[in-house]
Design a protein around this motif. Structure first.
Motif, mmCIF file in Angstrom:
data_model
loop_
_atom_site.group_PDB
_atom_site.id
_atom_site.type_symbol
_atom_site.label_atom_id
_atom_site.label_comp_id
_atom_site.label_asym_id
_atom_site.label_seq_id
_atom_site.Cartn_x
_atom_site.Cartn_y
_atom_site.Cartn_z
ATOM 1 N N ASP A 64 0.849 -1.178 0.000
ATOM 2 C CA ASP A 64 0.000 0.000 0.000
ATOM 3 C C ASP A 64 0.885 1.228 0.000
ATOM 4 O O ASP A 64 1.494 1.559 1.014
ATOM 5 N N LYS A 65 0.995 1.915 -1.117
ATOM 6 C CA LYS A 65 1.974 2.969 -1.283
ATOM 7 C C LYS A 65 1.307 4.330 -1.386
ATOM 8 O O LYS A 65 0.207 4.468 -1.884
ATOM 9 N N GLY A 66 2.020 5.326 -0.912
ATOM 10 C CA GLY A 66 1.612 6.710 -1.083
ATOM 11 C C GLY A 66 2.782 7.478 -1.656
ATOM 12 O O GLY A 66 3.794 6.910 -2.043
ATOM 13 N N LEU A 67 2.669 8.782 -1.672
ATOM 14 C CA LEU A 67 3.715 9.620 -2.244
ATOM 15 C C LEU A 67 4.077 10.703 -1.242
ATOM 16 O O LEU A 67 3.206 11.426 -0.765
ATOM 17 N N LEU A 68 5.346 10.776 -0.892
ATOM 18 C CA LEU A 68 5.801 11.775 0.063
ATOM 19 C C LEU A 68 7.209 12.217 -0.315
ATOM 20 O O LEU A 68 8.091 11.375 -0.486
ATOM 21 N N ALA A 69 7.398 13.512 -0.471
ATOM 22 C CA ALA A 69 8.718 14.062 -0.775
ATOM 23 C C ALA A 69 9.320 14.621 0.496
ATOM 24 O O ALA A 69 8.690 15.414 1.202
ATOM 25 N N LEU A 70 10.535 14.192 0.808
ATOM 26 C CA LEU A 70 11.236 14.646 2.003
ATOM 27 C C LEU A 70 12.266 15.701 1.632
ATOM 28 O O LEU A 70 12.890 15.631 0.577
ATOM 29 N N ALA A 71 12.442 16.662 2.507
ATOM 30 C CA ALA A 71 13.419 17.718 2.274
ATOM 31 C C ALA A 71 14.826 17.129 2.284
ATOM 32 O O ALA A 71 15.253 16.514 3.262
ATOM 33 N N GLY A 72 15.559 17.323 1.189
ATOM 34 C CA GLY A 72 16.900 16.760 1.083
ATOM 35 C C GLY A 72 17.898 17.408 2.015
ATOM 36 O O GLY A 72 18.884 16.783 2.398
#
Length: 264
Positions: A64-72
């Motif tokens: 079960d996947k979602g989408l999340l961008a983390l601050a590099g």
């Protein structure tokens, strides 16, 4: 490609109350490793949906996947062992109680009379039974209660936390849920979920704000699972646990804290 990404994102945003069968908690999705940057879509995705800053991904552990961008600049910084070593030493020194104490000659209980005359006995001259070389006497230059803390710049402390978070993300040991709320306080649900993880012997759960009471009760009897609020997240605790589990609110709060200007 852009339409498929947006369709998948819309599909997963509609599924907000998924119950993980092995965990038995309503903690929604675990986010996938997809990384979105302004250059990855050839201009087809609107720029206002993308993060301009450097981003990185986190590993996925379920289907079960979602989408999340983390601050590099928080979760993808170069690993420096010397910085981590300095921060850990600072933490351990700061928390040391420093209550050790010894008695000087004025604090030792005993008589002040001279043990024997100065001359005529053939013995070595003595002035007090409380002297440091006498049995039960005082201690010279012994420890006294004091603070062992020393100063460490805020920039170094903040960098140490970023490095610890980046290390867990690079190792694939960073797991992020929508939230960490649990429907029951039963310990067996947490135990079954931890046993289902790969190569995870000790977990640190981090949530924003006050810790959920049911989660606290469910984990307080498990020695290899600990819970912390975001305000208490520190380098030493992260290094003591091989897996870091965070809620999305906790991630946002940590990023906000790392981006706050340092008060001088």
């Amino acid at each position: 490609m852009a339409k498929r990404i947006l369709a998948a994102l819309h599909h997963h945003l509609l599924r907000t109350n998924h119950v993980h069968p092995s965990l038995g908690v309503s903690c929604s999705r675990i986010f996938s490793t997809t990384t979105v940057t302004p250059n990855s879509s050839n201009g087809e995705i609107p720029s206002d949906l993308l993060m301009a800053k450097k981003t990185m991904s986190i590993p996925d552990r379920t289907q079960d996947k979602g989408l999340l961008a983390l601050a590099g600049d928080v979760f993808d910084v170069p690993i420096r062992k010397d910085i981590v070593h300095r921060v850990v030493r600072w933490q351990l020194a700061k928390r040391q109680q420093g209550t050790h104490s010894t008695k000087t000659i004025s604090e030792v209980s005993g008589t002040g009379r001279k043990p024997h005359p100065q001359k005529g006995t053939g013995r070595a001259r003595q002035g007090s039974l409380r002297s440091p070389h006498m049995r039960g006497g005082s201690t010279m230059h012994g420890p006294k209660p004091r603070s062992h803390a020393f100063k460490l710049n805020k920039k170094v402390r903040r960098l140490g936390l970023k490095i610890a978070l980046s290390a867990r993300a690079a190792e694939g040991k960073l797991v992020i849920f929508d939230d960490l709320s649990v429907p029951t306080h039963k310990t067996k649900n947490i135990v079954n979920w931890v046993n289902g993880l790969d190569d995870s012997k000790k977990l640190l759960l981090v949530d924003d704000g006050a810790i959920n009471e049911k989660l606290k009760l469910a984990t307080q009897n498990i020695h290899y699972v600990n819970v912390l609020p975001t305000i208490g997240l520190n380098v030493y605790s992260i290094l003591q646990h091989d897996t870091l589990v965070m809620s999305r609110a906790a991630v946002n709060r940590i990023v906000e804290r790392m981006h706050t200007p340092i008060n001088r």
